[in-house]
Structures are given as structure tokens and as C-alpha cells.
Enzyme design. Structure first.
Site, PDB file in Angstrom:
ATOM      1  N   ARG A  42      -1.391  -1.110   4.204  1.00 47.93           N
ATOM      2  CA  ARG A  42      -1.596  -2.212   5.161  1.00 47.93           C
ATOM      3  C   ARG A  42      -1.989  -3.504   4.448  1.00 47.93           C
ATOM      4  O   ARG A  42      -1.536  -4.586   4.826  1.00 47.93           O
ATOM      5  CB  ARG A  42      -2.661  -1.830   6.196  1.00 47.93           C
ATOM      6  CG  ARG A  42      -2.158  -0.806   7.192  1.00 47.93           C
ATOM      7  CD  ARG A  42      -3.227  -0.410   8.167  1.00 47.93           C
ATOM      8  NE  ARG A  42      -4.373   0.139   7.443  1.00 47.93           N
ATOM      9  CZ  ARG A  42      -5.586   0.278   7.959  1.00 47.93           C
ATOM     10  NH1 ARG A  42      -5.829  -0.097   9.198  1.00 47.93           N
ATOM     11  NH2 ARG A  42      -6.553   0.796   7.253  1.00 47.93           N
ATOM     12  N   ASN A  58      -3.035   1.391  11.588  1.00 48.22           N
ATOM     13  CA  ASN A  58      -2.688   2.803  11.450  1.00 48.22           C
ATOM     14  C   ASN A  58      -2.538   3.437  12.826  1.00 48.22           C
ATOM     15  O   ASN A  58      -3.256   3.088  13.764  1.00 48.22           O
ATOM     16  CB  ASN A  58      -3.786   3.560  10.684  1.00 48.22           C
ATOM     17  CG  ASN A  58      -3.742   3.288   9.193  1.00 48.22           C
ATOM     18  OD1 ASN A  58      -2.740   2.824   8.664  1.00 48.22           O
ATOM     19  ND2 ASN A  58      -4.839   3.574   8.507  1.00 48.22           N
TER      20      ASN A  58
END
Length: 201
Positions: free
Chosen positions: A18, A36
Site C-alpha cells: 500500500r 486492505n
């Protein structure tokens, strides 16, 4: 302007994925977020120009020592304008940005170490090849030295033989002269016969 929504699957959670997505999105000046999902995938929303979104989509399909993207499902739609920047959304049990930064640095360190080992192995292979080449040359030198040693030994034997022959010849010559001189002194030939001197009249 368009909105891209993507579901990314593979080894993409708890590996700094990320943070990499955020960096790429901000580089392209995209707006949106990344988070997520509970099933191990990552959800990405990004808004921007079509060309930038296409570059972004190619960039988030990455693979490195820790990250491995296996599939990206992409949906394009009109933008909603809900974002003023690009953000990473973390859940309650997720790590903070410091740990993500540490993960990024750790990955970079792993890449550096792997590259270092590859370079070291490459250099060792090169050195090994040179050593093999030197070993072959040393074998040639040793073989050459053995030939020279054989020639020196043969020459030494020939010289010894020549010296013995010369010594024998000198000895014979010396004995012959000695016998002749003895005969001249005594007036007898070596065989015991008297020497006859004829004087011219």
C-alpha cells in the site's frame, strides 16, 4: 477525468504494498485511497486522467522480493471527486506508517543484499575461471620445466662423457710424451731398444 477501482490479489498485504501504491499515485498526482480487504486482497480507488490511470495501473502490477501481484481486476467509472489527495487507509489492527516505512527500507536492503551476492558470485566465478586458466598455464610451465630438466640431464651426461674422453685423451697424450721424453733422456726407447742418433757429417 475517470475513477479507477481495482482489486489487487497476490502477496500484497503486510509487505509494504500500500505504501508503494500511495507513492506512485502521488507521483502521478492522482486522488483516492488504498486499503486492505479482509480476504487478503487490496482495494484501490484512484481518480485522474486516463493516461495517468493507465500508467498507474501498470505501475501497481509489481513484483519484488516481498511483493507479488498475481491479478488486478479494474473497473473504470466517472469520477466522484471525493478525495483531495491520495491516502492509505489502515484498519484498527494494522501497522502504522512507521512500520510500513521500515518494511520499504527492509525490502530495499534485501534487494541490495541479493544484488551484492549476485555480483560477488559473478566475481567469484570470474576469479575461478582465471584460476583455472592459471592452473592450465602452470601445468604448461611445469611440463616445459620437465622437458628442460631432461635436456639439462642429457647435456650433463654428454658433457661428463666428453670430459672423460678428453681426460683419457690427455692422459694418453701425456703418457706418450712422457715415454718419448724418458727415451730422450735415457737414450732408450720405451720398448728398451737403444736409440740411434745419426749425426750428419
Amino acid at each position: 477525468m475517470l475513477q479507477l477501482r481495482a482489486i489487487v490479489s497476490g502477496k500484497v498485504q503486510h509487505v509494504g504494498y500500500r505504501s508503494r501504491v500511495v507513492t506512485m499515485a502521488r507521483t502521478l498526482d492522482l486522488k483516492g485511497c488504498v486499503r486492505n480487504l479482509e480476504d487478503g486482497r487490496v482495494y484501490v480507488v484512484a481518480e485522474g486522467d486516463r493516461a495517468d490511470l493507465e500508467r498507474f495501473c501498470r505501475a501497481i502490477r509489481m513484483e519484488d522480493p516481498l511483493i507479488r501481484v498475481e491479478d488486478i481486476q479494474v473497473h473504470l467509472s466517472p469520477p466522484k471527486g471525493a478525495w483531495d489527495g491520495f491516502y492509505k487507509i489502515s484498519g484498527e489492527r494494522e501497522t502504522d506508517s512507521r512500520l510500513d516505512t521500515a518494511t520499504v527500507f527492509l525490502k530495499e536492503l534485501i534487494v541490495i543484499v541479493k544484488d551484492g551476492f549476485k555480483e560477488t558470485n559473478s566475481r567469484l566465478g570470474s576469479v575461478e575461471g582465471k584460476l583455472d586458466s592459471m592452473e592450465g598455464r602452470l601445468d604448461q610451465i611445469v611440463a616445459g620445466q620437465e622437458k628442460i630438466a631432461c635436456k639439462i640431464d642429457a647435456a650433463r651426461k654428454e658433457i661428463v662423457s666428453e670430459v672423460k674422453g678428453l681426460r683419457y685423451d690427455l692422459q694418453e697424450g701425456a703418457l706418450s710424451r712422457f715415454s718419448k721424453n724418458k727415451a730422450d733422456w735415457t737414450g732408450r726407447h720405451p720398448e728398451g731398444e737403444p736409440k740411434i742418433h745419426i749425426k750428419p757429417s
